[in-house]
Design an enzyme around this catalytic site. Structure first.
Site, PDB file in Angstrom:
ATOM      1  NE  ARG A 125     -30.407  -7.474  -1.190  1.00 26.89           N
ATOM      2  CZ  ARG A 125     -29.916  -8.181  -1.757  1.00 26.89           C
ATOM      3  NH1 ARG A 125     -30.382  -9.150  -2.304  1.00 26.89           N
ATOM      4  NH2 ARG A 125     -28.538  -9.568  -1.987  1.00 26.89           N
ATOM      5  CG  HIS A 156     -26.470  -9.954  -6.756  1.00 28.96           C
ATOM      6  ND1 HIS A 156     -26.992  -9.585  -5.762  1.00 28.96           N
ATOM      7  CD2 HIS A 156     -26.670 -11.225  -7.315  1.00 28.96           C
ATOM      8  CE1 HIS A 156     -28.092 -10.512  -5.640  1.00 28.96           C
ATOM      9  NE2 HIS A 156     -27.574 -11.339  -7.372  1.00 28.96           N
ATOM     10  CD  GLU A 161     -28.354 -16.361  -3.024  1.00 30.01           C
ATOM     11  OE1 GLU A 161     -28.357 -16.861  -4.977  1.00 30.01           O
ATOM     12  OE2 GLU A 161     -30.369 -15.421  -3.318  1.00 30.01           O
ATOM     13  CG  ASN A 218     -31.501 -13.447  -0.335  1.00 33.14           C
ATOM     14  OD1 ASN A 218     -31.972 -12.603  -0.286  1.00 33.14           O
ATOM     15  ND2 ASN A 218     -30.496 -13.934  -1.657  1.00 33.14           N
ATOM     16  CE1 TYR A 250     -36.661 -16.051  -5.444  1.00 35.57           C
ATOM     17  CE2 TYR A 250     -34.499 -16.256  -4.071  1.00 35.57           C
ATOM     18  CZ  TYR A 250     -35.273 -15.373  -4.581  1.00 35.57           C
ATOM     19  OH  TYR A 250     -34.993 -14.574  -5.230  1.00 35.57           O
ATOM     20  CD  GLU A 272     -32.244 -12.411  -3.972  1.00 32.92           C
ATOM     21  OE1 GLU A 272     -32.245 -13.519  -4.584  1.00 32.92           O
ATOM     22  OE2 GLU A 272     -31.101 -12.030  -3.887  1.00 32.92           O
TER      23      GLU A 272
HETATM   24  O1  IFM Z   1     -31.878 -13.867  -9.901  1.00 29.18           O
HETATM   25  C1  IFM Z   1     -30.978 -14.732  -8.481  1.00 29.18           C
HETATM   26  C2  IFM Z   1     -30.732 -14.009  -7.392  1.00 29.18           C
HETATM   27  O2  IFM Z   1     -29.513 -12.335  -8.342  1.00 29.18           O
HETATM   28  C3  IFM Z   1     -29.744 -14.308  -6.805  1.00 29.18           C
HETATM   29  N1  IFM Z   1     -31.258 -15.034  -5.374  1.00 29.18           N
HETATM   30  C4  IFM Z   1     -32.060 -15.753  -6.297  1.00 29.18           C
HETATM   31  C5  IFM Z   1     -32.192 -15.107  -7.329  1.00 29.18           C
HETATM   32  C6  IFM Z   1     -32.952 -16.172  -8.694  1.00 29.18           C
HETATM   33  O3  IFM Z   1     -32.603 -17.534  -8.736  1.00 29.18           O
END
Ligand code: IFM
Length: 473
Positions: A84, A128, A173, A300, A302, A370
């Site tokens: 990606r 992006h 995002e 995505n 985290y 992600e």
């Molecule tokens: O680096 C970023 C990415 O560009 C978008 N999602 C979160 C990642 C980590 O912060």
């Protein structure tokens, strides 16, 4: 819980499950003024004092523009099914309008061919965050015209690359491009405008809908959008914090998910924004456009965040930021944090995915576009980077993903963030997410332990489930 991903009983992913790696243009490409590329809002933002850590810019970044062949070799040796990457709008359409830039298009053409020759299916993100500055000067995402420009840009790419790229992600995002870009000002273009952020969120979704239409007309087989919905937890049991979670749910999640997947605008927008949410930027027919069926939704993930009640700091609705209820990442006592300060809570990943399935019965298949962690990587005396914390993060989150799939969530693939250490937006180069280290002085790439761990996991999966995706040609 499933057994650890790298031990006996490793949670198996189904046949055809895709393993990939992800990057984004501004974070890796560099070559900021070569071959006709013009500045994006991020080039401008980076030059404003105090915006980005250490005054860093993406001018050189990982120099991927010149080193993409080397990076494709890294991907090939990693064994991923799919890669990606994102396309830089100001590289392929420097004025944000009018014809494509042949040299910019040639770059993505070469990259695509290199990937296909290595047996890797390209997955292209159209946006992006790097809006051409020329379009920002005309109002950026605050104005509806930008959505139309985005459709034209999409057409240029579909015409040039649609014969070889099958998987397209319209936006990455949109929460960040709207609420961070025009609300809190922590991302480019750095505005703090409540209404501007709400209008931007809507116009991004309109742009998405128009881009989907263009891609469908071009016969694209696999079209989706990437979101970063949040798992939101109240900081305390107080009623005020619980109410704040409901408002945060609107800002972080519902404003995007509801129009895309449920055909309506978010239920609690008045309660969240009061008069700011006047809907004046909406038109009849927008919901149908935005809600057109998708082949997948990219997620995505985290970390979870906690929310506490913060009264609006600015009483004037014209200038009030739309994100004053923004949560802190301050929760989770005793939980390890990455160098971003983000708590590591894999179970929240499972909860996010199962929650989406419950809330949206017609949820399309998901792709995890992600997931990864920034760690304080250091090379040992022998030059190796033994990033055990990142390996543990990836292992535990893949196990959490497998848990969600066992509970019925339809997930088709996983992209690790990121292939390379890169420009981490307002944090500059101070945070390293890569499974490959980049030495920013020499631009040398060094695979870390996590790269080898992920490679072995992919090999193991492939040995057990020989079916693989054929790259779209
Ligand atoms: O680096 C970023 C990415 O560009 C978008 N999602 C979160 C990642 C980590 O912060």
């Amino acid at each position: 819980m499933s057994p650890p991903a790298d031990g006996p009983g490793f949670p198996r992913f189904p046949d055809g499950f895709l393993f990939g790696a992800a990057t984004a243009a501004y974070q890796i490409e560099g070559a900021h003024d070569e071959d006709g590329r013009t500045p994006s809002v991020w080039d401008t933002y980076c030059r404003e004092p105090g915006r980005v850590a250490d005054g860093a810019t993406g001018d050189v970044a990982c120099d991927h523009y010149h080193r993409y062949r080397e990076d494709v070799v890294l991907l090939r040796d990693l064994g991923v099914d799919t890669y990606r990457f994102s396309i830089a709008w100001p590289r392929v359409q420097p004025d944000g309008t009018g014809p494509g830039n042949p040299k910019g298009l040639d770059f993505y053409d070469r990259l695509t061919d290199e990937l296909l020759a290595a047996g890797i299916a390209p997955a292209a993100t159209l946006y992006h965050w790097d809006l051409p500055q020329t379009l920002e000067d005309r109002g950026g995402w605050r104005v509806r015209e930008t959505a139309g420009r985005f459709a034209d840009y999409t057409r240029i790419l579909a015409d040039r690359l649609g014969d070889r790229i099958g998987r397209w992600i319209t936006l990455n995002e949109p929460f960040c491009s709207s609420f961070a870009g025009y609300g809190s000002g922590s991302h480019a273009p750095g505005a703090r405008e409540g209404r501007g952020a709400l209008a931007a969120a809507h116009h991004l979704l309109v742009g998405h809908g128009l881009a989907v239409r263009v891609l469908r007309e071009a016969g694209a087989p696999d079209v989706g959008i990437t979101l970063n919905p949040d798992v939101l937890l109240p900081a305390t049991d107080s009623d005020a914090d619980r109410d704040a979670v409901r408002r945060a749910q609107t800002v972080h999640n519902d404003v995007f998910l509801d129009p895309l997947l449920a055909g309506h605008y978010p239920e609690h927008e008045r309660e969240t924004w009061g008069g700011l949410a006047d809907g004046s930027y909406r038109r009849d027919g927008d919901l149908e456009l935005i809600g057109a069926p998708l082949d997948f939704v990219g997620i995505n993930y985290y970390r979870p965040i906690t929310v506490s009640d913060v009264p609006f700091r600015d009483p004037d609705p014209a200038t009030r930021t739309a994100v004053d209820i923004r949560a802190e990442e301050s929760w989770c006592d005793g939980v390890r944090r990455t160098t971003m300060g983000w708590p590591v809570v894999p179970g929240a990943f499972t909860d996010l995915l199962t929650g989406l399935r419950r809330r949206y019965p017609g949820l399309p298949p998901l792709l995890i576009t992600e997931n990864g962690s920034a760690e304080d990587d250091r090379a040992d005396g022998d030059g190796q980077i033994r990033d055990a914390d990142r390996v543990a993060y990836l292992r535990d989150h893949l196990a959490a993903l497998a848990d969600a799939m066992e509970q019925g969530v339809d997930v088709r693939g996983y992209y690790v963030w990121s292939l390379l250490d890169n420009f981490e937006w307002a944090r500059g180069y101070s945070k390293r997410f890569g499974i490959v280290r980049v030495d920013y002085d020499t631009l040398e790439r060094t695979p870390k332990d996590s790269y080898r761990w992920y490679r072995d996991l992919i090999t193991d999966h492939r040995d057990r489930t020989p079916a693989q995706e054929q790259p779209h040609r």
